[in-house]
Motif scaffolding. Structure first.
Motif, mmCIF file in Angstrom:
data_model
loop_
_atom_site.group_PDB
_atom_site.id
_atom_site.type_symbol
_atom_site.label_atom_id
_atom_site.label_comp_id
_atom_site.label_asym_id
_atom_site.label_seq_id
_atom_site.Cartn_x
_atom_site.Cartn_y
_atom_site.Cartn_z
ATOM 1 N N SER A 77 41.429 24.139 -0.943
ATOM 2 C CA SER A 77 41.459 25.018 -2.114
ATOM 3 C C SER A 77 40.135 24.949 -2.881
ATOM 4 N N LEU A 78 39.629 23.735 -3.082
ATOM 5 C CA LEU A 78 38.334 23.571 -3.765
ATOM 6 C C LEU A 78 37.217 24.243 -2.974
ATOM 7 N N PHE A 79 37.247 24.087 -1.655
ATOM 8 C CA PHE A 79 36.243 24.721 -0.808
ATOM 9 C C PHE A 79 36.308 26.236 -0.968
ATOM 10 N N GLY A 80 37.529 26.765 -1.017
ATOM 11 C CA GLY A 80 37.712 28.210 -1.155
ATOM 12 C C GLY A 80 37.206 28.756 -2.477
ATOM 13 N N THR A 81 37.257 27.961 -3.532
ATOM 14 C CA THR A 81 36.806 28.450 -4.840
ATOM 15 C C THR A 81 35.344 28.129 -5.125
ATOM 16 N N SER A 82 34.806 27.063 -4.536
ATOM 17 C CA SER A 82 33.451 26.641 -4.901
ATOM 18 C C SER A 82 32.398 26.821 -3.808
ATOM 19 N N CYS A 83 32.790 26.807 -2.558
ATOM 20 C CA CYS A 83 31.802 26.722 -1.476
ATOM 21 C C CYS A 83 31.803 27.896 -0.500
ATOM 22 N N ILE A 84 32.938 28.544 -0.379
ATOM 23 C CA ILE A 84 33.100 29.531 0.698
ATOM 24 C C ILE A 84 32.139 30.719 0.563
ATOM 25 N N GLY A 85 31.667 30.977 -0.636
ATOM 26 C CA GLY A 85 30.724 32.079 -0.839
ATOM 27 C C GLY A 85 29.475 31.939 0.018
ATOM 28 N N CYS A 86 28.987 30.723 0.174
ATOM 29 C CA CYS A 86 27.799 30.478 1.005
ATOM 30 C C CYS A 86 28.150 29.851 2.353
ATOM 31 N N ARG A 137 18.917 20.041 -14.818
ATOM 32 C CA ARG A 137 19.777 21.192 -15.108
ATOM 33 C C ARG A 137 19.518 22.376 -14.175
ATOM 34 N N GLY A 138 18.283 22.641 -13.812
ATOM 35 C CA GLY A 138 17.946 23.760 -12.927
ATOM 36 C C GLY A 138 18.489 23.593 -11.517
ATOM 37 N N GLN A 139 18.813 22.369 -11.116
ATOM 38 C CA GLN A 139 19.354 22.107 -9.784
ATOM 39 C C GLN A 139 20.880 22.233 -9.762
ATOM 40 N N CYS A 140 21.495 22.369 -10.911
ATOM 41 C CA CYS A 140 22.960 22.345 -11.015
ATOM 42 C C CYS A 140 23.520 23.755 -11.160
ATOM 43 N N THR A 141 24.769 23.878 -10.805
ATOM 44 C CA THR A 141 25.451 25.159 -10.915
ATOM 45 C C THR A 141 25.594 25.579 -12.374
ATOM 46 N N PHE A 142 25.577 26.882 -12.585
ATOM 47 C CA PHE A 142 25.836 27.396 -13.926
ATOM 48 C C PHE A 142 27.321 27.676 -14.099
ATOM 49 N N GLY A 143 28.043 27.592 -12.998
ATOM 50 C CA GLY A 143 29.491 27.814 -13.028
ATOM 51 C C GLY A 143 30.229 26.543 -13.416
ATOM 52 N N PRO A 144 31.526 26.530 -13.193
ATOM 53 C CA PRO A 144 32.327 25.359 -13.553
ATOM 54 C C PRO A 144 31.935 24.130 -12.735
ATOM 55 N N ARG A 145 31.930 23.007 -13.392
ATOM 56 C CA ARG A 145 31.621 21.738 -12.729
ATOM 57 C C ARG A 145 32.903 21.142 -12.158
ATOM 58 N N LEU A 146 32.733 20.287 -11.169
ATOM 59 C CA LEU A 146 33.872 19.627 -10.529
ATOM 60 C C LEU A 146 33.911 18.156 -10.930
ATOM 61 N N SER A 147 35.110 17.608 -11.035
ATOM 62 C CA SER A 147 35.255 16.181 -11.331
ATOM 63 C C SER A 147 34.818 15.361 -10.117
ATOM 64 N N GLU A 148 34.574 14.088 -10.342
ATOM 65 C CA GLU A 148 34.181 13.207 -9.242
ATOM 66 C C GLU A 148 35.268 13.166 -8.169
ATOM 67 N N GLU A 149 36.528 13.134 -8.596
ATOM 68 C CA GLU A 149 37.651 13.112 -7.647
ATOM 69 C C GLU A 149 37.680 14.400 -6.815
ATOM 70 N N ASP A 150 37.449 15.537 -7.453
ATOM 71 C CA ASP A 150 37.434 16.807 -6.722
ATOM 72 C C ASP A 150 36.295 16.849 -5.713
ATOM 73 N N ILE A 151 35.141 16.344 -6.090
ATOM 74 C CA ILE A 151 34.001 16.335 -5.158
ATOM 75 C C ILE A 151 34.291 15.388 -4.000
ATOM 76 N N LYS A 152 34.971 14.284 -4.275
ATOM 77 C CA LYS A 152 35.349 13.360 -3.205
ATOM 78 C C LYS A 152 36.295 14.056 -2.223
#
Length: 171
Positions: A77-86, A137-152
Motif C-alpha cells: 500500500s505504501l509503495f502504491g501511494t509513494s513510489c509507484i509513480g516512478c 531540504r532540496g533532496q527531500c520530498t515536498f509531499g507527505p513524509r513517511l514514519s521510520e516504521e513505514d519506511i522500514k
C-alpha cells in the motif's frame, strides 16, 4: 488405558436407549466390545475434537506469518501511494539504470533492506527522501513524509519484490 476408560464411559448409555435426537448408539448394553470401543471413541469424541481443532486453529498458525502478511500488504500500500509513480512494477521511468530489480540494486550497491531504507529515507540523485528528518531540504520530498516504521515496511517490501522479480505486486 485412559483412552479405553474414556471410551468405556462414552459407551455406557442407558440400556434402553437406541436412538436419541437422531443419533444411533452402538449397543444397548452397558459394556462395549473392543471393536465397538473404537467406534464409540470415533462417534463420541470426533465432534468435540473437531470443535477444539477449529477453535485453536488461529493459535496453530504462526503469528509471525500473519504479521508478515499484514506488513507485506501495508508495504504494498505504501509503495502504491509513494513510489509507484516512478517505480511501477519495479522499473524506473526517470533513470532506467536505477530500477528496483535485484540486478540493478546490486549493481548500484543497494542490495540490503538497510540500504533501501537509507535511500528511501534520505533520497539519492533524482530520488527524493521521504523520511521525517530528511536533509538537506532540496533532496527531500515536498509531499507527505513517511514514519521510520513505514519506511522500514517499504524497504522490506521492495527487497522481497526484488528477490521475487516483481512478478506480482498486488495492485
Amino acid at each position: 488405558m485412559v483412552l479405553l476408560t474414556a471410551a468405556s464411559a462414552v459407551c455406557k448409555w442407558p440400556p434402553s436407549m437406541k436412538k436419541s435426537r437422531g443419533k444411533e448408539y452402538v449397543r444397548e448394553s452397558a459394556f462395549c466390545g473392543e471393536a465397538e470401543v473404537k467406534l464409540c471413541v470415533i462417534k463420541g469424541f470426533a465432534p468435540p475434537l473437531m470443535a477444539a481443532l477449529m477453535a485453536f486453529t488461529p493459535l496453530i498458525i504462526s503469528p509471525v506469518s500473519i504479521g508478515q502478511t499484514i506488513d507485506i500488504q501495508k508495504g504494498a500500500s505504501l509503495f502504491g501511494t509513494s513510489c509507484i509513480g516512478c517505480h511501477d512494477a519495479g522499473g524506473n521511468i526517470i533513470q532506467p539504470g536505477a530500477t528496483l530489480f535485484a540486478k540493478d540494486l546490486e549493481r548500484n550497491g543497494v542490495n540490503t533492506e538497510e540500504e533501501i531504507y537509507r535511500i528511501t529515507y534520505y533520497g539519492k540523485g533524482r530520488m527524493p527522501g521521504f523520511g521525517e528528518k530528511c536533509t538537506p531540504r532540496g533532496q527531500c520530498t515536498f509531499g507527505p513524509r513517511l514514519s521510520e516504521e513505514d519506511i522500514k515496511l517499504l524497504a522490506e517490501f521492495v527487497k522481497l519484490q526484488a528477490d521475487q522479480g516483481w512478478k506480482d505486486i498486488g495492485n
